[in-house]
Motif scaffolding. Structure first.
Motif, PDB file in Angstrom:
ATOM      1  N   ALA A   1      -5.050  -6.075   8.738  1.00 58.29           N
ATOM      2  CA  ALA A   1      -5.957  -5.336   7.851  1.00 58.29           C
ATOM      3  C   ALA A   1      -7.335  -5.298   8.487  1.00 58.29           C
ATOM      4  O   ALA A   1      -7.966  -6.341   8.683  1.00 58.29           O
ATOM      5  CB  ALA A   1      -6.028  -5.987   6.476  1.00 58.29           C
ATOM      6  N   MET A   2      -7.815  -4.109   8.835  1.00 60.57           N
ATOM      7  CA  MET A   2      -9.188  -3.914   9.297  1.00 60.57           C
ATOM      8  C   MET A   2     -10.058  -3.698   8.059  1.00 60.57           C
ATOM      9  O   MET A   2      -9.805  -2.780   7.276  1.00 60.57           O
ATOM     10  CB  MET A   2      -9.289  -2.698  10.217  1.00 60.57           C
ATOM     11  CG  MET A   2      -8.423  -2.783  11.465  1.00 60.57           C
ATOM     12  SD  MET A   2      -9.109  -3.912  12.680  1.00 60.57           S
ATOM     13  CE  MET A   2      -7.889  -3.770  13.987  1.00 60.57           C
ATOM     14  N   VAL A   3     -11.086  -4.533   7.895  1.00 65.50           N
ATOM     15  CA  VAL A   3     -11.903  -4.463   6.684  1.00 65.50           C
ATOM     16  C   VAL A   3     -13.357  -4.245   7.063  1.00 65.50           C
ATOM     17  O   VAL A   3     -13.930  -5.004   7.849  1.00 65.50           O
ATOM     18  CB  VAL A   3     -11.776  -5.750   5.848  1.00 65.50           C
ATOM     19  CG1 VAL A   3     -12.466  -5.578   4.508  1.00 65.50           C
ATOM     20  CG2 VAL A   3     -10.315  -6.131   5.637  1.00 65.50           C
ATOM     21  N   CYS A   4     -13.956  -3.198   6.496  1.00 63.74           N
ATOM     22  CA  CYS A   4     -15.363  -2.906   6.776  1.00 63.74           C
ATOM     23  C   CYS A   4     -15.876  -1.889   5.761  1.00 63.74           C
ATOM     24  O   CYS A   4     -15.121  -1.034   5.295  1.00 63.74           O
ATOM     25  CB  CYS A   4     -15.527  -2.363   8.195  1.00 63.74           C
ATOM     26  SG  CYS A   4     -17.246  -2.131   8.712  1.00 63.74           S
ATOM     27  N   ASP A   5     -17.158  -1.981   5.451  1.00 65.18           N
ATOM     28  CA  ASP A   5     -17.784  -0.978   4.583  1.00 65.18           C
ATOM     29  C   ASP A   5     -17.917   0.369   5.286  1.00 65.18           C
ATOM     30  O   ASP A   5     -17.996   1.407   4.635  1.00 65.18           O
ATOM     31  CB  ASP A   5     -19.182  -1.439   4.158  1.00 65.18           C
ATOM     32  CG  ASP A   5     -19.149  -2.518   3.104  1.00 65.18           C
ATOM     33  OD1 ASP A   5     -18.146  -2.591   2.377  1.00 65.18           O
ATOM     34  OD2 ASP A   5     -20.106  -3.295   3.005  1.00 65.18           O
ATOM     35  N   PHE A   6     -17.982   0.332   6.605  1.00 60.91           N
ATOM     36  CA  PHE A   6     -18.328   1.528   7.365  1.00 60.91           C
ATOM     37  C   PHE A   6     -17.077   2.124   8.001  1.00 60.91           C
ATOM     38  O   PHE A   6     -16.480   1.538   8.913  1.00 60.91           O
ATOM     39  CB  PHE A   6     -19.354   1.173   8.449  1.00 60.91           C
ATOM     40  CG  PHE A   6     -20.457   0.281   7.945  1.00 60.91           C
ATOM     41  CD1 PHE A   6     -21.304   0.708   6.937  1.00 60.91           C
ATOM     42  CD2 PHE A   6     -20.616  -0.998   8.440  1.00 60.91           C
ATOM     43  CE1 PHE A   6     -22.302  -0.112   6.449  1.00 60.91           C
ATOM     44  CE2 PHE A   6     -21.615  -1.825   7.969  1.00 60.91           C
ATOM     45  CZ  PHE A   6     -22.460  -1.388   6.961  1.00 60.91           C
ATOM     46  N   PHE A   7     -16.694   3.300   7.517  1.00 62.22           N
ATOM     47  CA  PHE A   7     -15.516   3.979   8.054  1.00 62.22           C
ATOM     48  C   PHE A   7     -15.628   5.458   7.763  1.00 62.22           C
ATOM     49  O   PHE A   7     -16.507   5.912   7.027  1.00 62.22           O
ATOM     50  CB  PHE A   7     -14.230   3.378   7.465  1.00 62.22           C
ATOM     51  CG  PHE A   7     -12.978   3.802   8.187  1.00 62.22           C
ATOM     52  CD1 PHE A   7     -12.776   3.438   9.506  1.00 62.22           C
ATOM     53  CD2 PHE A   7     -12.019   4.581   7.560  1.00 62.22           C
ATOM     54  CE1 PHE A   7     -11.635   3.832  10.191  1.00 62.22           C
ATOM     55  CE2 PHE A   7     -10.873   4.977   8.230  1.00 62.22           C
ATOM     56  CZ  PHE A   7     -10.689   4.600   9.553  1.00 62.22           C
ATOM     57  N   PHE A   8     -14.717   6.246   8.377  1.00 63.79           N
ATOM     58  CA  PHE A   8     -14.706   7.685   8.145  1.00 63.79           C
ATOM     59  C   PHE A   8     -14.557   7.969   6.648  1.00 63.79           C
ATOM     60  O   PHE A   8     -13.917   7.194   5.943  1.00 63.79           O
ATOM     61  CB  PHE A   8     -13.537   8.320   8.908  1.00 63.79           C
ATOM     62  CG  PHE A   8     -13.663   8.203  10.409  1.00 63.79           C
ATOM     63  CD1 PHE A   8     -14.889   8.107  11.028  1.00 63.79           C
ATOM     64  CD2 PHE A   8     -12.528   8.172  11.207  1.00 63.79           C
ATOM     65  CE1 PHE A   8     -15.004   7.997  12.402  1.00 63.79           C
ATOM     66  CE2 PHE A   8     -12.620   8.070  12.586  1.00 63.79           C
ATOM     67  CZ  PHE A   8     -13.867   7.987  13.185  1.00 63.79           C
ATOM     68  N   PRO A   9     -15.165   9.023   6.126  1.00 65.07           N
ATOM     69  CA  PRO A   9     -15.724  10.176   6.853  1.00 65.07           C
ATOM     70  C   PRO A   9     -17.140   9.988   7.398  1.00 65.07           C
ATOM     71  O   PRO A   9     -17.684  10.917   7.988  1.00 65.07           O
ATOM     72  CB  PRO A   9     -15.711  11.283   5.793  1.00 65.07           C
ATOM     73  CG  PRO A   9     -15.915  10.552   4.503  1.00 65.07           C
ATOM     74  CD  PRO A   9     -15.174   9.254   4.669  1.00 65.07           C
ATOM     75  N   GLN A  10     -17.765   8.826   7.199  1.00 66.82           N
ATOM     76  CA  GLN A  10     -19.091   8.622   7.775  1.00 66.82           C
ATOM     77  C   GLN A  10     -18.967   8.513   9.302  1.00 66.82           C
ATOM     78  O   GLN A  10     -18.143   7.753   9.802  1.00 66.82           O
ATOM     79  CB  GLN A  10     -19.722   7.341   7.229  1.00 66.82           C
ATOM     80  CG  GLN A  10     -21.059   7.005   7.882  1.00 66.82           C
ATOM     81  CD  GLN A  10     -21.684   5.752   7.317  1.00 66.82           C
ATOM     82  OE1 GLN A  10     -22.568   5.825   6.482  1.00 66.82           O
ATOM     83  NE2 GLN A  10     -21.236   4.591   7.778  1.00 66.82           N
ATOM     84  N   PRO A  11     -19.782   9.259  10.067  1.00 60.42           N
ATOM     85  CA  PRO A  11     -19.722   9.150  11.522  1.00 60.42           C
ATOM     86  C   PRO A  11     -20.486   7.926  12.006  1.00 60.42           C
ATOM     87  O   PRO A  11     -21.408   7.450  11.346  1.00 60.42           O
ATOM     88  CB  PRO A  11     -20.398  10.445  11.992  1.00 60.42           C
ATOM     89  CG  PRO A  11     -21.380  10.758  10.902  1.00 60.42           C
ATOM     90  CD  PRO A  11     -20.742  10.284   9.611  1.00 60.42           C
ATOM     91  N   GLY A  12     -20.101   7.402  13.169  1.00 64.37           N
ATOM     92  CA  GLY A  12     -20.821   6.263  13.728  1.00 64.37           C
ATOM     93  C   GLY A  12     -19.953   5.474  14.689  1.00 64.37           C
ATOM     94  O   GLY A  12     -18.722   5.652  14.749  1.00 64.37           O
ATOM     95  N   GLY A  13     -20.593   4.569  15.441  1.00 65.47           N
ATOM     96  CA  GLY A  13     -19.895   3.792  16.447  1.00 65.47           C
ATOM     97  C   GLY A  13     -18.900   2.813  15.864  1.00 65.47           C
ATOM     98  O   GLY A  13     -17.785   2.667  16.377  1.00 65.47           O
ATOM     99  N   ILE A  14     -19.284   2.102  14.786  1.00 65.59           N
ATOM    100  CA  ILE A  14     -18.373   1.142  14.171  1.00 65.59           C
ATOM    101  C   ILE A  14     -17.160   1.867  13.586  1.00 65.59           C
ATOM    102  O   ILE A  14     -16.013   1.431  13.745  1.00 65.59           O
ATOM    103  CB  ILE A  14     -19.092   0.336  13.076  1.00 65.59           C
ATOM    104  CG1 ILE A  14     -20.237  -0.483  13.684  1.00 65.59           C
ATOM    105  CG2 ILE A  14     -18.118  -0.581  12.332  1.00 65.59           C
ATOM    106  CD1 ILE A  14     -21.088  -1.209  12.655  1.00 65.59           C
ATOM    107  N   GLU A  15     -17.424   2.982  12.924  1.00 59.66           N
ATOM    108  CA  GLU A  15     -16.353   3.749  12.306  1.00 59.66           C
ATOM    109  C   GLU A  15     -15.336   4.226  13.354  1.00 59.66           C
ATOM    110  O   GLU A  15     -14.118   4.111  13.177  1.00 59.66           O
ATOM    111  CB  GLU A  15     -16.942   4.959  11.569  1.00 59.66           C
ATOM    112  CG  GLU A  15     -17.823   4.601  10.383  1.00 59.66           C
ATOM    113  CD  GLU A  15     -19.259   4.250  10.752  1.00 59.66           C
ATOM    114  OE1 GLU A  15     -20.078   4.097   9.848  1.00 59.66           O
ATOM    115  OE2 GLU A  15     -19.550   4.115  11.962  1.00 59.66           O
ATOM    116  N   SER A  16     -15.861   4.743  14.464  1.00 62.00           N
ATOM    117  CA  SER A  16     -14.982   5.213  15.529  1.00 62.00           C
ATOM    118  C   SER A  16     -14.222   4.054  16.171  1.00 62.00           C
ATOM    119  O   SER A  16     -13.031   4.179  16.485  1.00 62.00           O
ATOM    120  CB  SER A  16     -15.814   5.947  16.588  1.00 62.00           C
ATOM    121  OG  SER A  16     -15.008   6.365  17.662  1.00 62.00           O
TER     122      SER A  16
END
Length: 479
Positions: free
Chosen positions: A8-23
């Protein structure tokens, strides 16, 4: 055959928001799926994107409706996320919880709850933080709390590792450095023909496209427009760069609170015909913007890695960037011009880059193939998989830590013990008052877990059907 895991990858930051962590999370998850693992992503809801979504390659994403307070970070509640997190973990039969980003509340809470549930945990740090201001002190204390009881930590650069080790008082042996990467084929230069070869179709380097003495040089900036990204520095430098070099123009893409400062600067200096503001763009549009330019300008004040400068170099742009954080580790010197995070030095470095391009001293048409050889998500996935093998005891201590006695220090097989008394000992050492508070949080977390087990028995939770697993590549082997 090498073991596979449910992750399970867990993070507040993910698509559809663009960014380095999301990618990073998306690409890493996709490549781990290619290697035969099961991967899901747990993040918060984005506007009308709630519930379960499926992305390419069978990647399942849980969008949990939680209150977002600042820059897409959720409100930290410590315990209220536990019931739904437990439900997801049981449904998906998760074995490893992999959290990302120091400022993600979901990440920290998932690692805490995952340890309470007896799951292996990994944390990836993508950012650098200071030690003096109030926000950094609070963040570092929370990080020390969570990482006191994590199986392993991954950092995206050696500078990031040093920063994280100091902030969280970690043993450097339990921190690995695994950089970001790019999908080089998605960031090709504008003119990149293909020619048939014995192996099929292989790319030819594009023809040289060096600007002449009177040609217009376009400088591209793609960034979130926040203070830490150097937007104030950029605002001060642009008028001077344009004044010193008449045949230049800027293209700026991104959004943030500092966008209004850039717009005011453009109006005050009457630069509407030389500075183009695109606003926010999607990640799939980044390449199309980059190939319109010759130079990529990255004025960040702090950066752990800087994936965007790798993307820019892959597109054949000459990179001007500040010499801060992990940026000097990212690209070789012939692709970059470094500047101090100061206005005068940034203007001078940009001038040197413009002069080098006009004098045909830089072979930017070769950058793409060079970047393609340096960075790949397949390599990142293999190295991350090795971390999973290490925390599960699939590798010996000597293989994983490079130190035979280290596993004895941490517990059998180099793994952190799940015993409550051992966990409390680790948390108690976090500070005179903070240690006691952290121990109390862990005890409450255990009590909540037992209450959930009694009120909502796991046998009553439906097990989700798995997406068909991919066959592990034949060339792949346990690393």
């Amino acid at each position: 055959m090498a073991r596979t895991y449910n992750i399970a990858m867990v993070c507040d930051f993910f698509f559809p928001q663009p960014g380095g962590i999301e990618s990073h999370i998306y690409q890493l998850s996709s490549k781990l799926i290619d290697r035969g693992h099961k991967v899901i992503v747990i993040t918060h809801a984005y506007e009308n994107r709630k519930g379960i979504r499926y992305l390419t390659n069978g990647l399942k994403v849980y969008h949990v409706p939680f209150l977002v307070i600042y820059r897409q970070a959720t409100f930290p509640t410590v315990f209220s996320f536990f019931p739904i997190f437990r439900n997801i973990v049981i449904r998906e039969r998760i074995e490893i919880v992999h959290g990302h980003a120091s400022l993600s509340s979901f990440c920290h809470e998932a690692i805490l709850h995952g340890r309470t549930m007896g799951l292996r945990t990994v944390f990836t740090d993508h950012s650098l933080f200071g030690f003096a201001d109030a926000a950094s002190i609070l963040t570092n204390k929370i990080l020390k709390f969570i990482l006191s009881d994590v199986d392993h930590v991954i950092c995206v650069s050696h500078t990031c590792k040093e920063n994280t080790v100091l902030r969280a008082s970690l043993d450097p042996l339990m921190v690995s450095v695994i950089p970001n990467a790019v999908v080089a084929d998605n960031f090709r230069p504008r003119s990149y023909p293909l020619h048939p070869s014995a192996d099929g179709f292989a790319p030819n380097p594009p023809p040289a496209n060096h600007p002449g003495p009177n040609d217009v040089i376009t400088i591209v900036v793609i960034s979130r427009l926040f203070y830490n990204k150097g937007t104030d520095l950029l605002t001060a430098a642009i008028p001077r760069i344009l004044f010193n070099h008449p045949n230049t123009r800027f293209i700026i893409a991104g959004s943030g609170p500092k966008a209004i400062d850039l717009e005011q600067m453009i109006e005050q200096n009457v630069l509407q015909d030389r500075v183009e503001m695109l606003g926010p763009i999607r990640h799939e549009e980044v390449r199309d913007v980059m190939v319109r330019g010759h130079i990529y300008l990255h004025p960040s004040l702090t950066e752990a890695f800087g994936t965007v400068i790798v993307e820019a170099a892959s597109c054949g742009l000459y990179v001007v960037c500040t010499q801060v954080g992990g940026i000097p580790e990212v690209l070789p010197s012939h692709m970059t011009v470094f500047a101090k995070p100061e206005e005068d030095d940034l203007v001078a470095a940009t001038g040197r880059a413009i002069a080098a391009l006009r004098a045909n001293k830089v072979r930017t048409e070769r950058f793409h193939e060079q970047v393609k050889k340096m960075y790949s998500w397949e390599n990142v996935a293999m190295r991350t998989e090795r971390v999973y093998h290490g925390i599960y005891g699939e590798l010996s201590d000597d293989e994983f830590y490079g130190y035979e006695g280290y596993g004895v220090m941490r517990g059998r097989g180099g793994q952190q013990s799940f015993a409550l008394i051992d966990r409390l000992k680790r948390y108690y050492g976090c500070g005179i008052w903070a240690g006691k508070l952290f121990c109390l949080c862990v005890i409450i977390d255990y009590l909540l877990y037992f209450a959930l087990e009694m009120l909502f028995p796991r046998e009553n939770i439906d097990i989700a059907r798995d997406w068909p697993r991919k066959t592990r590549p034949k060339s792949s082997k346990q690393t």
